[in-house]
Enzyme design. Structure first.
Site, PDB file in Angstrom:
ATOM      1  N   PHE A   1      59.623  37.772  45.299  1.00  0.00           N
ATOM      2  CA  PHE A   1      60.152  36.951  44.214  1.00  0.00           C
ATOM      3  C   PHE A   1      59.158  35.904  43.741  1.00  0.00           C
ATOM      4  CE2 PHE A   1      64.034  38.361  46.255  1.00  0.00           C
ATOM      5  CZ  PHE A   1      64.899  38.579  45.188  1.00  0.00           C
ATOM      6  N   ASP A   2      58.963  35.849  42.429  1.00  0.00           N
ATOM      7  CA  ASP A   2      58.501  34.616  41.836  1.00  0.00           C
ATOM      8  C   ASP A   2      59.629  33.597  42.022  1.00  0.00           C
ATOM      9  OD1 ASP A   2      57.045  32.805  39.986  1.00  0.00           O
ATOM     10  OD2 ASP A   2      58.800  33.198  38.737  1.00  0.00           O
ATOM     11  N   VAL A   3      59.280  32.341  42.222  1.00  0.00           N
ATOM     12  CA  VAL A   3      60.303  31.327  42.513  1.00  0.00           C
ATOM     13  C   VAL A   3      60.562  30.416  41.321  1.00  0.00           C
ATOM     14  CG1 VAL A   3      60.910  29.380  44.011  1.00  0.00           C
ATOM     15  CG2 VAL A   3      59.805  31.412  44.986  1.00  0.00           C
TER      16      VAL A   3
ATOM     17  N   THR B   1      62.075  31.894  37.919  1.00  0.00           N
ATOM     18  CA  THR B   1      62.938  33.033  38.208  1.00  0.00           C
ATOM     19  C   THR B   1      64.175  32.597  38.983  1.00  0.00           C
ATOM     20  OG1 THR B   1      61.001  34.479  38.290  1.00  0.00           O
ATOM     21  CG2 THR B   1      63.046  35.337  39.244  1.00  0.00           C
TER      22      THR B   1
END
Length: 238
Positions: A13-15, A18
């Site tokens: 995951f991009d944090v 996102t």
């Protein structure tokens, strides 16, 4: 046809953007701290100045955002004293999650290994992980990689790290909002990608740089909850 969602073992995951709503965090902080001119300024004006400031001050987000604020404040005529800049820096660590993020991550972690891949530094990421309910099995920040997305070396670092746990690239689905930082480069590197288009129906690119082109993802949803729903449906089909 993309692989079935139940064929993956790891979601990376991009944090920020996102899972963490940094655009709301930026706008709310600037309008509450920056004075009358900040209240009157449009979101586009703020975001364009913010991006220019971040390009100039690209260091660790837990310390560099003070200078980012001072840059945009002076450019746009907002309050620009040191105490205000310090308050903006502190607020960066308190950016909110999207309304669906924490619950959707709890659903997804029942099916997958969840790995954060963030341009935030370890200090900032620790705050964001807490905001999200600490859902991650593993995490990679700019402090470990020494670089930032969209540099392919960031992805290479994480690929090597996950291989040490027995996972192959084909086991990974990369989930992100940013076409510029994540979706385009991940696809070029051969990853399956899921675009969470948080700005769906909105004009422009907000606080994220505009990509050279829009990459067609394997999966495309407007929210993380929609991805979790699709995962549940894939597993229900068996």
């Amino acid at each position: 046809m993309p692989a079935s969602l139940d064929s993956f073992k790891v979601l990376t995951f991009d944090v920020v953007g996102t899972l963490i709503d940094f655009e709301k965090g930026v706008i709310d902080s600037i309008r509450s701290l920056g004075g009358d001119n900040a209240v009157k300024a449009s979101e586009d004006e703020i975001f364009e100045a913010y991006k220019r400031g971040r390009d100039l001050h690209y260091g660790r987000s837990s310390v560099a955002m003070k200078d980012v604020y001072l840059h945009l404040a002076k450019e746009l005529g907002f309050r620009s004293d040191e105490a205000t800049a310090d308050a903006f820096q502190l607020a960066v660590l308190r950016w909110p999650g999207f309304a669906d993020s924490a619950a959707a991550l709890q659903r997804l972690r029942k099916r997958y290994r969840l790995v954060a891949m963030t341009n935030a530094d370890r200090t900032a990421f620790t705050a964001y992980a807490h905001t999200l309910g600490n859902p991650f099995d593993d995490s990679v920040t700019c402090d470990e990689t020494g670089t930032a997305k969209p540099d392919p070396q960031f992805f290479a670092f994480n690929r090597g790290r996950q291989s040490a746990f027995g996972y192959r690239q084909s086991d990974i689905l990369h989930v992100a909002q940013s076409q510029y930082h994540d979706i385009g480069v991940a696809r070029e590197l051969g990853y399956a990608v899921c675009w969470i288009e948080r700005r769906q129906g909105m004009s422009g690119w907000g606080g994220t740089p505009e990509p050279k082109s829009v990459t067609q993802p394997d999966y495309h949803y407007a929210s993380l909850a929609q991805l979790a729903d699709a995962v549940d449906a894939a597993y229900a089909r068996g």
